[in-house]
Design a protein around this motif. Sequence first.
Motif, PDB file in Angstrom:
ATOM      1  N   MET A  83       0.836  -1.206   0.000  1.00 25.94           N
ATOM      2  CA  MET A  83       0.000   0.000   0.000  1.00 25.94           C
ATOM      3  C   MET A  83       0.869   1.252   0.000  1.00 25.94           C
ATOM      4  O   MET A  83       0.628   2.191  -0.773  1.00 25.94           O
ATOM      5  CB  MET A  83      -0.911   0.028   1.232  1.00 25.94           C
ATOM      6  CG  MET A  83      -2.141  -0.832   1.153  1.00 25.94           C
ATOM      7  SD  MET A  83      -3.202  -0.560   2.602  1.00 25.94           S
ATOM      8  CE  MET A  83      -3.728   1.134   2.338  1.00 25.94           C
ATOM      9  N   GLY A  84       1.867   1.256   0.856  1.00 26.84           N
ATOM     10  CA  GLY A  84       2.751   2.418   0.912  1.00 26.84           C
ATOM     11  C   GLY A  84       3.557   2.587  -0.362  1.00 26.84           C
ATOM     12  O   GLY A  84       3.760   3.711  -0.834  1.00 26.84           O
ATOM     13  N   LEU A  85       3.993   1.476  -0.958  1.00 28.27           N
ATOM     14  CA  LEU A  85       4.803   1.541  -2.168  1.00 28.27           C
ATOM     15  C   LEU A  85       4.022   2.106  -3.347  1.00 28.27           C
ATOM     16  O   LEU A  85       4.612   2.703  -4.260  1.00 28.27           O
ATOM     17  CB  LEU A  85       5.337   0.152  -2.506  1.00 28.27           C
ATOM     18  CG  LEU A  85       6.436   0.068  -3.569  1.00 28.27           C
ATOM     19  CD1 LEU A  85       7.668   0.839  -3.103  1.00 28.27           C
ATOM     20  CD2 LEU A  85       6.793  -1.379  -3.859  1.00 28.27           C
ATOM     21  N   SER A  86       2.704   1.947  -3.325  1.00 21.29           N
ATOM     22  CA  SER A  86       1.887   2.473  -4.427  1.00 21.29           C
ATOM     23  C   SER A  86       1.953   4.002  -4.489  1.00 21.29           C
ATOM     24  O   SER A  86       1.569   4.605  -5.493  1.00 21.29           O
ATOM     25  CB  SER A  86       0.433   2.023  -4.270  1.00 21.29           C
ATOM     26  OG  SER A  86      -0.148   2.552  -3.091  1.00 21.29           O
ATOM     27  N   GLY A  87       2.451   4.633  -3.421  1.00 19.71           N
ATOM     28  CA  GLY A  87       2.588   6.085  -3.434  1.00 19.71           C
ATOM     29  C   GLY A  87       3.694   6.578  -4.360  1.00 19.71           C
ATOM     30  O   GLY A  87       3.804   7.788  -4.606  1.00 19.71           O
ATOM     31  N   ALA A  88       4.500   5.665  -4.896  1.00 19.06           N
ATOM     32  CA  ALA A  88       5.565   6.086  -5.809  1.00 19.06           C
ATOM     33  C   ALA A  88       4.999   6.713  -7.077  1.00 19.06           C
ATOM     34  O   ALA A  88       5.612   7.639  -7.640  1.00 19.06           O
ATOM     35  CB  ALA A  88       6.452   4.890  -6.161  1.00 19.06           C
TER      36      ALA A  88
END
Length: 386
Positions: free
Chosen positions: A294-299
């Motif tokens: 989920m956090g990585l999708s912020g890239a």
Amino acid sequence: MGAEDLNLMENEGACRGREGKGRRLWKKVKYQLVEYHSLPGYLRDNEYILGHYRSEWPLKQVLLSMFTIHNETLNVWTHLVGFFIFLALTIYTAMKIPKVVDLNSLQHFPDIMKPDLQKLQSELLTCLPSVPDLHRLREEISSWHIKEHLYNCLPVRFSSSNHTDVCVLHSVKDDLANIIAPLMIRPITRWPFFAFLGGAMFCLLASSICHLLSCHSERMAYIMLRLDYAGIAALISTSFYPPVYYSFMCYPFFCNLYLGFITVLGIATILVSLLPVFQNPEFRTIRASLFFGMGLSGAAPILHKLFLFWGQPEVFHTTGYEILMGVLYGIGALVYATRIPERWMPGKFDIAGHSHQLFHILVVAGAYVHYRAGLVYLRWRDLQGC
């Protein structure tokens, strides 16, 4: 009263005394901390933490245990203190962060205005004596009035030369009036920033409550763990709101696309976490990977922001904060999944220093870094608008 009656009374008193001592002894033994192998299955999560567990205590003793030493004490307090930190930050933000732009910050305006910035500032402050107290303008003057007033009092010369191009000055004055007046009257909306602060507080408080109450019963553990997962998903989702909204507020399609995607992903993660199998110890790595993903999708929105606004210092400033936040969260997830350092020395980190406590500290640190990034976003958009 005969001798037999006296003997009977003495025997009854002795029995009651022994029973009272027995109850006190049993109560003392019952609320002792136990070792990992003595736990019921639903409380077994980390085999490298060998002792100092609470197991199926009454609710009163569970609540009081937040002030005693066991292997969950620091798990409770690291996020409870974090909750109060973010509560204080929320109050501070609501009360102290300026709602309008100070003209002393005009150096962030486009380069076309910088050569004669000092002259522009001094003449504006001369013809608008109330400008230093800008918050009062919102209550006293309508946006059209102040725009017209600004237009009339803007300096008539923006260069050191002795001649003035009337057409150019007319255009510049009109642009300045349209930029400055809305900033003083209508500051950029704050709801995405406060949504993030609310998500952070919910996550930290839910986690603290979960670690305190889960030992009460299997039913309580089930409810609390789902609340904890919901809090993590809420923190990650709402962390997207300030960077996405303030980066793409001038591009509604992308703004709605990114906000909608992360909101749906957060809801889906919460629904998956409701499955009972999700809590099994063998799914520990999957849990960490899901939230990490989920956090990585912020890239995606960060790279898009860099593409759109390359060269603006605020963009690099906020991106640096976001990278640092991602590193802190990522290290926290890695430590949580690998159970470092207790897996190296089982039993040595039961009270302090085990992976979950380190994870909690890194989460609070990452959320605070994101708060700092949010302040940069607010200042940037207050000054420049779209």
